[in-house]
Design a protein around this motif. Structure first.
Motif, PDB file in Angstrom:
ATOM      1  N   GLU B 288      15.944  26.631  40.681  1.00 25.48           N
ATOM      2  CA  GLU B 288      15.754  27.647  39.650  1.00 25.48           C
ATOM      3  C   GLU B 288      16.126  27.095  38.281  1.00 25.48           C
ATOM      4  OE1 GLU B 288      17.748  31.228  40.761  1.00 25.48           O
ATOM      5  OE2 GLU B 288      16.595  31.419  42.617  1.00 25.48           O
ATOM      6  N   ILE B 289      15.406  27.564  37.289  1.00 24.23           N
ATOM      7  CA  ILE B 289      15.615  27.063  35.931  1.00 24.23           C
ATOM      8  C   ILE B 289      16.808  27.796  35.297  1.00 24.23           C
ATOM      9  CG2 ILE B 289      14.538  26.652  33.687  1.00 24.23           C
ATOM     10  CD1 ILE B 289      11.803  27.127  35.161  1.00 24.23           C
ATOM     11  N   GLN B 290      17.677  27.048  34.640  1.00 26.95           N
ATOM     12  CA  GLN B 290      18.834  27.624  33.960  1.00 26.95           C
ATOM     13  C   GLN B 290      18.748  27.350  32.463  1.00 26.95           C
ATOM     14  OE1 GLN B 290      21.237  29.300  35.547  1.00 26.95           O
ATOM     15  NE2 GLN B 290      21.213  28.583  37.679  1.00 26.95           N
ATOM     16  N   THR B 291      19.390  28.224  31.708  1.00 25.23           N
ATOM     17  CA  THR B 291      19.520  27.980  30.266  1.00 25.23           C
ATOM     18  C   THR B 291      20.935  27.470  30.013  1.00 25.23           C
ATOM     19  OG1 THR B 291      17.964  29.736  29.768  1.00 25.23           O
ATOM     20  CG2 THR B 291      19.414  29.028  27.972  1.00 25.23           C
ATOM     21  N   LEU B 292      21.035  26.292  29.380  1.00 23.53           N
ATOM     22  CA  LEU B 292      22.349  25.655  29.247  1.00 23.53           C
ATOM     23  C   LEU B 292      22.889  25.666  27.823  1.00 23.53           C
ATOM     24  CD1 LEU B 292      21.962  22.591  31.684  1.00 23.53           C
ATOM     25  CD2 LEU B 292      22.602  24.952  32.169  1.00 23.53           C
ATOM     26  N   ASN B 293      22.288  26.468  26.941  1.00 22.86           N
ATOM     27  CA  ASN B 293      22.750  26.481  25.543  1.00 22.86           C
ATOM     28  C   ASN B 293      24.261  26.689  25.433  1.00 22.86           C
ATOM     29  OD1 ASN B 293      19.925  26.826  25.501  1.00 22.86           O
ATOM     30  ND2 ASN B 293      20.055  27.509  23.360  1.00 22.86           N
ATOM     31  N   GLU B 294      24.766  27.574  26.299  1.00 26.03           N
ATOM     32  CA  GLU B 294      26.181  27.923  26.245  1.00 26.03           C
ATOM     33  C   GLU B 294      27.054  26.678  26.509  1.00 26.03           C
ATOM     34  OE1 GLU B 294      28.781  30.661  25.070  1.00 26.03           O
ATOM     35  OE2 GLU B 294      26.585  30.927  25.173  1.00 26.03           O
ATOM     36  N   ILE B 295      26.670  25.905  27.513  1.00 28.94           N
ATOM     37  CA  ILE B 295      27.438  24.716  27.892  1.00 28.94           C
ATOM     38  C   ILE B 295      27.514  23.691  26.747  1.00 28.94           C
ATOM     39  CG2 ILE B 295      27.397  22.675  29.412  1.00 28.94           C
ATOM     40  CD1 ILE B 295      26.280  24.462  31.616  1.00 28.94           C
ATOM     41  N   PHE B 296      26.429  23.602  26.011  1.00 24.13           N
ATOM     42  CA  PHE B 296      26.337  22.536  25.003  1.00 24.13           C
ATOM     43  C   PHE B 296      26.592  23.039  23.583  1.00 24.13           C
ATOM     44  CE2 PHE B 296      23.762  20.928  28.567  1.00 24.13           C
ATOM     45  CZ  PHE B 296      24.413  19.728  28.784  1.00 24.13           C
ATOM     46  N   LYS B 297      27.323  24.152  23.475  1.00 19.17           N
ATOM     47  CA  LYS B 297      27.541  24.755  22.159  1.00 19.17           C
ATOM     48  C   LYS B 297      28.235  23.786  21.202  1.00 19.17           C
ATOM     49  CE  LYS B 297      29.702  28.727  22.266  1.00 19.17           C
ATOM     50  NZ  LYS B 297      30.003  30.130  22.727  1.00 19.17           N
ATOM     51  N   GLU B 298      29.120  22.944  21.745  1.00 18.16           N
ATOM     52  CA  GLU B 298      29.873  22.028  20.863  1.00 18.16           C
ATOM     53  C   GLU B 298      29.635  20.593  21.283  1.00 18.16           C
ATOM     54  OE1 GLU B 298      33.818  23.480  21.243  1.00 18.16           O
ATOM     55  OE2 GLU B 298      33.378  25.308  20.094  1.00 18.16           O
ATOM     56  N   THR B 299      28.418  20.292  21.673  1.00 18.01           N
ATOM     57  CA  THR B 299      28.133  18.992  22.292  1.00 18.01           C
ATOM     58  C   THR B 299      28.054  17.858  21.286  1.00 18.01           C
ATOM     59  OG1 THR B 299      26.713  17.883  23.875  1.00 18.01           O
ATOM     60  CG2 THR B 299      25.617  19.138  22.141  1.00 18.01           C
ATOM     61  N   GLN B 300      28.223  16.664  21.808  1.00 18.37           N
ATOM     62  CA  GLN B 300      28.005  15.452  21.013  1.00 18.37           C
ATOM     63  C   GLN B 300      26.670  14.814  21.358  1.00 18.37           C
ATOM     64  OE1 GLN B 300      30.240  14.420  18.614  1.00 18.37           O
ATOM     65  NE2 GLN B 300      31.326  16.321  19.120  1.00 18.37           N
ATOM     66  N   VAL B 301      26.021  15.352  22.408  1.00 21.25           N
ATOM     67  CA  VAL B 301      24.716  14.788  22.795  1.00 21.25           C
ATOM     68  C   VAL B 301      23.695  15.142  21.714  1.00 21.25           C
ATOM     69  CG1 VAL B 301      22.944  14.713  24.578  1.00 21.25           C
ATOM     70  CG2 VAL B 301      25.349  15.141  25.216  1.00 21.25           C
ATOM     71  N   PRO B 302      23.104  14.139  21.062  1.00 27.64           N
ATOM     72  CA  PRO B 302      22.218  14.438  19.922  1.00 27.64           C
ATOM     73  C   PRO B 302      21.084  15.415  20.279  1.00 27.64           C
ATOM     74  CG  PRO B 302      22.624  12.078  20.101  1.00 27.64           C
ATOM     75  CD  PRO B 302      23.224  12.700  21.314  1.00 27.64           C
ATOM     76  N   LEU B 303      20.475  15.218  21.472  1.00 30.72           N
ATOM     77  CA  LEU B 303      19.339  16.069  21.868  1.00 30.72           C
ATOM     78  C   LEU B 303      19.704  17.550  21.921  1.00 30.72           C
ATOM     79  CD1 LEU B 303      16.370  16.020  22.965  1.00 30.72           C
ATOM     80  CD2 LEU B 303      17.361  15.888  25.262  1.00 30.72           C
ATOM     81  N   PHE B 304      20.954  17.802  22.239  1.00 33.29           N
ATOM     82  CA  PHE B 304      21.362  19.190  22.432  1.00 33.29           C
ATOM     83  C   PHE B 304      22.044  19.787  21.193  1.00 33.29           C
ATOM     84  CE2 PHE B 304      21.968  17.926  27.164  1.00 33.29           C
ATOM     85  CZ  PHE B 304      20.594  18.024  27.363  1.00 33.29           C
ATOM     86  N   SER B 305      22.070  19.019  20.087  1.00 37.88           N
ATOM     87  CA  SER B 305      22.682  19.508  18.855  1.00 37.88           C
ATOM     88  C   SER B 305      21.606  20.100  17.949  1.00 37.88           C
ATOM     89  CB  SER B 305      23.369  18.357  18.116  1.00 37.88           C
ATOM     90  OG  SER B 305      24.115  17.578  19.008  1.00 37.88           O
ATOM     91  N   ASN B 306      22.059  20.871  17.000  1.00 33.52           N
ATOM     92  CA  ASN B 306      21.141  21.467  16.017  1.00 33.52           C
ATOM     93  C   ASN B 306      19.926  22.118  16.670  1.00 33.52           C
ATOM     94  OD1 ASN B 306      22.762  20.325  13.934  1.00 33.52           O
ATOM     95  ND2 ASN B 306      21.761  18.357  14.358  1.00 33.52           N
ATOM     96  N   LEU B 307      20.203  23.032  17.548  1.00 30.49           N
ATOM     97  CA  LEU B 307      19.118  23.609  18.354  1.00 30.49           C
ATOM     98  C   LEU B 307      18.220  24.556  17.577  1.00 30.49           C
ATOM     99  CD1 LEU B 307      20.973  24.407  21.695  1.00 30.49           C
ATOM    100  CD2 LEU B 307      19.368  22.555  21.222  1.00 30.49           C
TER     101      LEU B 307
END
Lengths: 572, 572
Positions: B288-307
């Motif tokens: 099942e597909i999940q939304t992970l925005n919450e997990i990466f709210k303060e991430t250092q992973v460039p892809l997941f920043s500045n969403l």
């Protein structure tokens, strides 16, 4: 479902039950302080009784109601209705939908114009007799399908989008958008496909299927019609006839409750023409046609003298026809291009009528003997070339039965017509064409010379006739490439025409074909006969009128230029 | 019938009987002085044993034989065949028909080009697997019809010749010869007719019927297709879903022997999109597909920043995907206009992959928790606008199941999708159009404002999904003229368009309509799933290829100028 019962099922067994019914208001009656409503659905009618605490101000015919109430015994019972011994004492009445005044009354036997009925077909189909027609049709289909499934037949669908072929009636065409300039043709029958199924070894095929013919519309013809189509491998004509005979007897039994025990009689095409003047004899009555040339060999009656090639064809009606009736029959003769319908009346003492007074004693005696006359009778005579006289007499025979009210729709008289001509001569095209279709096997006795003696060639074809209507037919098929080629040659198809139109089909018979035969039944017509309907439109939910138009939707209709552009066509 | 038995029924019980069989030669083998032939028909294969007194010089594969002989016990039994314990000692062998060498072998699993198979479809249908497909289809139809007949439904035929309407897909047109310049349209479905049946009070209607859509052909689309069509009065959406649920369970049980006891789960359209990325989820597997925005709210992973408005949509596969598999999935993402498919592999010790190496400990822990990871896994990520990411992930999810070989055709997973949007926005026409059709009842909560808040309006519509295919759908219908008018207004139909195209239809609802709902099932597709076929052409006797052409008959084809003249049209 919210309803607990339909309007057709509550009886004394349900007394005191709380029920919910939904249906249409057929009638509202006031009797003293009480109101009565007949509530109707497909299953029947139930009487509602409503006291003055519930207002019926807002309830009119054809309104849709939901009622909650208790089943109680009726005082004045109606034993003709299954529900006639009970009524519903209504506690709560909910209006589901209103109705405007309908353009005709929702009841049997209305006298509206047919186009009005078709324009409001959804209301016409609310009438019990029309619902019964559709119910019979549904049941007929179900009986047919069960019959075949139980006998190991497979139902297989064949394409609606096929290829136009030059033989047979005119095709309906469908322009192809993806293949510009090309057209699909709608099938006149799945004939070729079902033959291919036999080559595939599918052994036993059936289908209830729509077919299409772009013919000029007559009173009893629709551009689309439905047939039961079937084919059997390793089967000859008799095997198929046995199957269809069992089927049609089962259908008649299941729908009409009539059990036909005797075998369906076989009549050769020639004998049918000779005795009944056509190849779909109505056997509910007698009046067989006789040839009287022998009796009048030395006659003094001018009409019967100097016959040359003409035949004296006659029938005997066991009543004294009135002047009006005779005029009516003369009119039928004229419609068949016969000007003189002579007659002789015999009241068991004297002979009278246009011919009667001129007969010699010998002639009188011979006529009495020939027709085995035992009561007052009228003998009708036509003197013409054999087939012309015969066909006219066939029409007269049918009209007499109608006039004398002998066409009981509750009597079901079946016959097989066999030994059909293989070819018929088309005056229009000035050539012999296949009488049935060009895949029909010649009869054994014609196999050697059917292509040189087309006039006499007989076919392994058979029609089944019910009450004067051809309800179906079929044949043994040609399964030998050489015979098929001779057949195509015989109907004058050029090599190129064969290749273009049937090349793929002839080719298929090179890969191991079983012998096979089949049949198709016209279900619109059979349902018409089973329901005693006047015409096939009465057993079709949304038929076209005699101009090919559906007055309800107004189809066919104009379409947009864009639609035509996309199809790469334009109007002429 | 001349044959005493089929090739599929003789067993030890028939020992010593004299029998006659007819069928096709599948194989000829010589063993010492004896010859053996496998004789085949639709019902099975029976071994013939023939001594040297009978010449087999003239017997080859696919020849059609009739054999007379005695049933004897076999020495080397084949217990996989019902007839494998006996053989026929042949006394007499008759050649019914010869066969040329077939263009492909008559056996299962051949690798011919599809167009070759379609050109010689009659031989293709001789292969046992194709015969089985047609047998399943016939049985499916029979189960369906019995189901409805037993439940008081009436089978009623609706017209093939109807009227072109502007809503929906493109119509196929049929020029009318008798009404020059006018056209019939072939039905895309009998929708309007079946609604009229409810107004007629016919209460319960069903039909297995051909429908037509002139759309551009895709791999799994035919210009003509077959649907089970049904409608019930005094029924709401749930009543219809109950009926269809019972039906589909019965079909699956009768055909596959699989008994589904639990209720079919209902999934809202929104939830289906959220979890599975489409509205026809394949529930044979998870992921099942999940939304992970919450997990990466303060991430250092460039892809997941500045969403900004983007969503991080992810699924977790419980295996370590290979580089090749990941490339394949990236390709699927690109087909869905998504360029980056990020991934993280976790071997229960370490994280690797394009994203895996950059995750913080918290993020790793959250991912493990979110997906409940218990074994080696690969997590895939897409960062895009919600629906774009979701739809792409839906396609990836399906591809993973294929790659990992999880699509067992013997597992049948059903779901209802409910609470569909009432409208969808047509970019092409720059307006909202009916998502289902304009006779679909708005959901209760949308009834007040569906025409002003089209974006949010929900419909009383339902689809049924089997193994990732939408196999059918339906809705509660609008039975109130006022709501119907609001609906037409909402989809922007002008008064004139309504009058011309639906005037007669809207009018019908003024005469007392019950509330009603219905459903249609796609039978080609259902049969495809029941037989585990690759595509719907495998369950259609004579399908069109992907260009809309039947390579056997070469339909569609050119027609004569005379034919066009009669129809009052010409080519552009």
């Amino acid at each position: 479902m919210k309803r607990t019962h339909t309007c057709g099922e509550l009886t004394l067994k349900n007394i005191d039950q709380d029920v919910i019914l939904q249906g249409w208001v057929t009638k509202v009656r006031k009797m003293g302080a009480m109101n009565f409503i007949d509530l109707r659905d497909r299953y029947g009618i139930t009487q509602l009784v409503i006291d003055e605490s519930i207002s019926l101000e807002n309830v009119k015919s054809e309104y849709v109601l939901e009622v909650h109430g208790k089943v109680i015994e009726r005082k004045s019972k109606n034993l003709e209705l299954l529900t006639g011994e009970i009524e519903i004492k209504v506690a709560n009445l909910i209006l589901i939908n209103k109705s405007e005044l309908t353009p005709f009354e929702i009841k049997d036997g209305i006298e509206s114009q047919e186009d009005t009925r078709l324009t409001y077909r959804y209301l016409d189909l609310r009438r019990p007799e029309m619902q019964n027609n559709l119910l019979v049709r549904s049941k007929m289909n179900h009986v047919i399908r069960n019959f075949f499934i139980e006998d190991n037949f497979i139902e297989i669908e064949t394409p609606i989008f096929g290829k136009s072929t030059p033989e047979g009636a005119r095709d309906f065409l469908v322009p192809s958008r993806l293949n510009a300039g090309k057209f699909y043709a709608l099938p006149q029958s799945p004939q070729l496909y079902k033959q291919l199924f036999m080559i595939s070894g599918l052994d036993r095929y059936f289908q209830i299927v729509k077919c299409f013919r772009d013919e000029d519309l007559r009173i009893d013809r629709q551009p689309e019609f439905t047939q039961l189509d079937m084919e059997m491998s390793f089967a000859d004509a008799q095997d198929v006839m046995n199957t269809i005979e069992a089927l049609i007897k089962k259908v008649i039994f299941e729908i009409k409750g009539i059990e036909i025990k005797e075998s369906i009689q076989k009549i050769t095409w020639k004998e049918s023409m000779e005795k009944y003047g056509n190849d779909k004899p109505d056997l509910r009555f007698g009046f067989e046609i006789q040839t009287l040339n022998e009796i009048f060999k030395e006659t003094q009656v001018p009409l019967f003298s100097n016959l040359e090639d003409k035949s004296i064809r006659a029938i005997c009606v066991d009543s004294l026809l009135s002047k009006k009736e005779l005029e009516d029959l003369t009119e039928v003769a004229k419609q068949n291009s016969v000007n003189i319908l002579a007659f002789a009346k015999y009241d068991l003492n004297e002979w009278s009528g246009s011919v009667g007074s001129k007969l010699s004693d010998n002639e009188k005696e011979s006529i009495i003997k020939t027709f085995n006359i035992q009561k007052e009778s009228t003998v009708l005579f036509i003197v013409e070339e054999y087939y012309k006289a015969t066909q006219a007499m066939g029409s007269i025979r049918n009209r007499i039965a109608k006039v004398l009210n002998l066409l009981d729709p509750e009597v079901m008289k079946l016959a097989w017509i066999v030994d059909f001509p293989l070819f018929e001569f088309s005056e229009e095209e000035n050539r012999y064409v296949a009488a049935h279709h060009p895949f029909t096997m010649p009869a054994d006795q014609s196999l050697e010379n059917f292509d040189t003696n087309k006039q006499e060639a007989l076919a392994k074809a058979y029609d089944i006739v019910l009450n004067g209507f051809e309800i179906g037919g079929g044949s043994q098929r040609i399964t030998d490439s050489t015979i098929q080629q001779r057949m195509f040659d015989a109907v004058g198809l050029t090599k190129e025409q064969i290749e273009t139109n049937f090349g793929w089909f002839i080719n298929s018979y090179k890969y191991g074909a079983p012998y096979h035969a089949g049949c198709a039944l016209g279900l619109d017509r059979i349902c018409m006969l089973l329901t005693g309907s006047e015409n096939i439109r009465e057993v079709i939910a949304f038929p076209k009128n005699s101009s090919g138009i559906d007055p309800m939707t107004n189809a066919p209709d104009t379409v947009t230029t864009q639609q035509l552009d996309e199809l790469n066509i334009k109007l002429k």
